[in-house]
Design a protein around this motif. Structure first.
Motif, PDB file in Angstrom:
ATOM      1  N   PRO A 203       0.839  -1.205   0.000  1.00 48.54           N
ATOM      2  CA  PRO A 203       0.000   0.000   0.000  1.00 48.54           C
ATOM      3  C   PRO A 203       0.872   1.253   0.000  1.00 48.54           C
ATOM      4  O   PRO A 203       1.899   1.318   0.672  1.00 48.54           O
ATOM      5  N   GLY A 204       0.457   2.255  -0.774  1.00 50.08           N
ATOM      6  CA  GLY A 204       1.230   3.479  -0.903  1.00 50.08           C
ATOM      7  C   GLY A 204       2.136   3.491  -2.100  1.00 50.08           C
ATOM      8  O   GLY A 204       2.577   4.556  -2.546  1.00 50.08           O
ATOM      9  N   ASP A 205       2.429   2.305  -2.660  1.00 52.62           N
ATOM     10  CA  ASP A 205       3.208   2.241  -3.896  1.00 52.62           C
ATOM     11  C   ASP A 205       2.391   2.861  -5.027  1.00 52.62           C
ATOM     12  O   ASP A 205       1.169   2.702  -5.084  1.00 52.62           O
ATOM     13  N   PRO A 206       3.038   3.595  -5.955  1.00 55.44           N
ATOM     14  CA  PRO A 206       2.299   4.196  -7.065  1.00 55.44           C
ATOM     15  C   PRO A 206       1.468   3.192  -7.860  1.00 55.44           C
ATOM     16  O   PRO A 206       0.381   3.531  -8.340  1.00 55.44           O
ATOM     17  N   LEU A 207       1.954   1.962  -8.000  1.00 60.15           N
ATOM     18  CA  LEU A 207       1.182   0.955  -8.711  1.00 60.15           C
ATOM     19  C   LEU A 207      -0.128   0.650  -7.989  1.00 60.15           C
ATOM     20  O   LEU A 207      -1.177   0.478  -8.614  1.00 60.15           O
ATOM     21  N   TRP A 208      -0.054   0.565  -6.673  1.00 55.64           N
ATOM     22  CA  TRP A 208      -1.227   0.228  -5.863  1.00 55.64           C
ATOM     23  C   TRP A 208      -2.302   1.302  -6.011  1.00 55.64           C
ATOM     24  O   TRP A 208      -3.498   1.004  -6.081  1.00 55.64           O
ATOM     25  N   GLU A 209      -1.875   2.567  -6.063  1.00 54.90           N
ATOM     26  CA  GLU A 209      -2.812   3.683  -6.054  1.00 54.90           C
ATOM     27  C   GLU A 209      -3.027   4.313  -7.432  1.00 54.90           C
ATOM     28  O   GLU A 209      -3.637   5.375  -7.539  1.00 54.90           O
ATOM     29  N   ALA A 210      -2.566   3.654  -8.490  1.00 53.19           N
ATOM     30  CA  ALA A 210      -2.589   4.276  -9.820  1.00 53.19           C
ATOM     31  C   ALA A 210      -4.005   4.588 -10.287  1.00 53.19           C
ATOM     32  O   ALA A 210      -4.265   5.647 -10.872  1.00 53.19           O
ATOM     33  N   THR A 211      -4.938   3.671 -10.062  1.00 52.88           N
ATOM     34  CA  THR A 211      -6.326   3.841 -10.500  1.00 52.88           C
ATOM     35  C   THR A 211      -7.242   3.188  -9.477  1.00 52.88           C
ATOM     36  O   THR A 211      -6.798   2.336  -8.685  1.00 52.88           O
ATOM     37  N   PRO A 212      -8.534   3.537  -9.470  1.00 52.96           N
ATOM     38  CA  PRO A 212      -9.457   2.823  -8.578  1.00 52.96           C
ATOM     39  C   PRO A 212      -9.474   1.322  -8.847  1.00 52.96           C
ATOM     40  O   PRO A 212      -9.594   0.525  -7.911  1.00 52.96           O
ATOM     41  N   GLU A 213      -9.353   0.937 -10.119  1.00 50.82           N
ATOM     42  CA  GLU A 213      -9.374  -0.483 -10.468  1.00 50.82           C
ATOM     43  C   GLU A 213      -8.148  -1.202  -9.915  1.00 50.82           C
ATOM     44  O   GLU A 213      -8.242  -2.336  -9.419  1.00 50.82           O
ATOM     45  N   ALA A 214      -6.984  -0.556 -10.013  1.00 51.04           N
ATOM     46  CA  ALA A 214      -5.762  -1.160  -9.481  1.00 51.04           C
ATOM     47  C   ALA A 214      -5.848  -1.316  -7.970  1.00 51.04           C
ATOM     48  O   ALA A 214      -5.492  -2.364  -7.410  1.00 51.04           O
ATOM     49  N   ARG A 215      -6.338  -0.267  -7.305  1.00 52.38           N
ATOM     50  CA  ARG A 215      -6.437  -0.337  -5.845  1.00 52.38           C
ATOM     51  C   ARG A 215      -7.357  -1.470  -5.415  1.00 52.38           C
ATOM     52  O   ARG A 215      -7.053  -2.223  -4.483  1.00 52.38           O
TER      53      ARG A 215
END
Length: 274
Positions: A246-258
């Motif tokens: 959590p907090g990684d740019p990949l994790w938070e990139a889009t609502p779908e990714a999160r």
């Protein structure tokens, strides 16, 4: 050296000890001459010849780098959760959920359970495909005269069958695959335009977000219009690191990714893995 007798064959075989060829696994992986990380962290080091395949089970948090050494590799990839192979790469959901048919850095490779199997953490090629899958026995026989695994023009699905069998999987477990290093684009009329390779040296790095079984077939893309069977070596390197947090740019990139990462984290937590 004569090999007509058992002793002669044994001596000939033992004489090959330590021989290095262009395409082969390196065991242990730490003996790879130019590791991309600390040698002790390297867990997979192999060069896959054109028209060949490989496979490995990778732990969560492992990074896998594929490199098109000479410009005509095409890595067709399938992923399965290692101890639960009924959860596997779903190419349709990978495209649909992320609103993007083109693989690139920052994209996630999703399972049919809405969880992340792997993430694309680096990409210098940009020529990939999530639409066409791999080649088949019938198609290769029509194009090249043969598509069996032992031929000079093996089909990707036939090689996947061999890799699958070595991991307890059957032909019915082979879903559509992703292709790296040979791309296609969708024209306005819906037809596909083969864009080919970005040239030698392109690489893509995937990070395993669960323990995964990886199957790779290095064969020409099915949309490649060239009449010759063109397939050159693929470099495969993997090393230990950490899964996306959590907090990684990949994790938070889009609502779908999160949501996909949350689905993954919840599942792993209930199993005591994370």
């Amino acid at each position: 050296m004569a090999t007509a007798t058992t002793y002669g064959a044994r001596d000939h075989a033992r004489a090959q000890d330590g021989t290095r060829t262009e395409a082969m696994p390196v065991v242990p992986a730490s003996a790879w001459p130019t590791p991309p990380c600390e040698a002790g962290h390297l867990v997979w080091a192999e060069t896959v010849a054109g028209g060949n395949y490989t496979h490995k089970v990778l732990a969560r948090g492992t990074e896998l780098r594929l490199t098109d050494l000479k410009g005509d590799a095409c890595a067709h990839v399938l992923l399965y959760v290692a101890d639960r192979p009924w959860e596997r790469l779903n190419v349709a959901d990978t495209v649909k959920v992320q609103w993007n048919a083109y693989l690139a850095e920052g994209q996630l490779l999703l399972s049919d359970q809405g969880r992340v199997l792997a993430s694309v953490v680096a990409d210098t090629s940009g020529r990939h495909d999530a639409l066409c899958g791999t080649s088949t026995l019938v198609r290769n026989t029509e194009r090249y005269g043969d598509g069996t695994p032992q031929s000079d023009s093996p089909a990707g699905r036939e090689l996947f069958k061999l890799a699958a069998a070595k991991n307890g999987l059957e032909p019915r477990d082979l879903a559509p695959s992703l292709s790296f290093f040979q791309g296609v684009e969708v024209r306005d009329d819906g037809s596909l335009d083969f864009t080919g390779s970005a040239g030698p040296g392109g690489s893509v790095t995937l990070r395993a977000e669960q323990d995964v079984t990886v199957l790779i077939a290095n064969v020409p893309h099915p949309a490649d219009p060239r009449p010759e069977y063109m397939s050159t070596p693929l470099e495969v390197l993997a090393w230990r690191t950490e899964a996306t947090k959590p907090g990684d740019p990949l994790w938070e990139a889009t609502p779908e990714a999160r949501r996909a990462f949350l689905n993954t984290a919840e599942f792993l937590a209930t199993r005591g893995i994370a």
